[in-house]
Design a protein around this motif. Structure first.
Motif, short mmCIF file in Angstrom:
data_model
loop_
_atom_site.label_atom_id
_atom_site.label_comp_id
_atom_site.label_asym_id
_atom_site.label_seq_id
_atom_site.Cartn_x
_atom_site.Cartn_y
_atom_site.Cartn_z
N ASN A 259 -7.28 12.65 18.33
CA ASN A 259 -7.65 11.38 17.70
C ASN A 259 -9.08 11.49 17.14
OD1 ASN A 259 -8.60 8.78 17.17
ND2 ASN A 259 -7.42 7.88 18.82
N GLY B 15 -11.11 9.38 16.13
CA GLY B 15 -12.03 8.33 16.55
C GLY B 15 -12.66 8.55 17.90
N GLN C 132 -20.13 15.39 13.96
CA GLN C 132 -20.43 14.07 13.41
C GLN C 132 -21.45 13.30 14.24
OE1 GLN C 132 -16.31 12.90 13.47
NE2 GLN C 132 -16.13 13.13 11.26
N GLN D 154 -15.51 13.58 17.51
CA GLN D 154 -16.69 13.44 16.64
C GLN D 154 -17.75 14.46 17.03
OE1 GLN D 154 -17.95 9.35 16.47
NE2 GLN D 154 -15.86 8.63 16.12
N GLU E 58 -15.30 8.56 28.20
CA GLU E 58 -13.97 8.31 27.65
C GLU E 58 -12.94 8.68 28.70
OE1 GLU E 58 -14.45 8.82 22.88
OE2 GLU E 58 -13.80 10.56 24.01
N TYR F 26 -14.99 10.00 20.77
CA TYR F 26 -16.33 10.58 20.82
C TYR F 26 -16.23 12.10 20.90
CZ TYR F 26 -21.16 11.27 22.05
OH TYR F 26 -22.47 11.68 22.02
#
Length: 124
Positions: free
Chosen positions: A111, A113, A123, A118, A18, A115
């Motif tokens: 954010n 969303g 997650q 998460q 990212e 990676y």
């Protein structure tokens, strides 16, 4: 910079990075079957993404795409030698990238969303 291994990536990816988050996720099933040279190449390629460079193996011009595949770390050929073109591409990309303010960066890092988020929230 955060390196993490996961089995949650799309099976077509050996790794993902990212831009701006500093997270590189490596597909553990791919990395476990790769030799040391291929693992190193994937990490170098993903580091290239953290500089903002894009994959060159999808380049629209066929002749250039073929050349990029053969001669660059971003070409997807598991190269481990950073050559002159790679260095020039990274410098060019960095000149085209603007810095985020601290406020923008904190907003980006929060954010859900991403990676990174998460992963931090369990997650993945």
């Amino acid at each position: 910079m955060v390196f993490t291994g996961t089995n949650k990536l799309n099976r077509n990816y050996a790794g993902v990075a990212e831009i701006n988050s500093g997270v590189i996720a490596l597909n553990t099933s791919w990395m476990n079957r790769y030799n040391q040279q291929k693992r190193r190449a994937v990490i170098i390629h993903e580091l290239g993404h953290t500089f903002g460079t894009k994959d060159l193996y999808n380049y629209p011009n066929g002749a250039l795409r073929s050349l990029f595949k053969q001669q660059t770390i971003m070409g997807g050929n598991y190269a481990t030698s950073i050559k002159s073109f790679d260095a020039k591409l990274a410098k060019w990309t960095l000149r085209k990238t603007r810095s985020m303010s601290q406020t923008e960066f904190r907003h980006y890092r929060s954010n859900a969303g991403l990676y990174y988020q998460q992963m931090l929230n369990g997650q993945l």
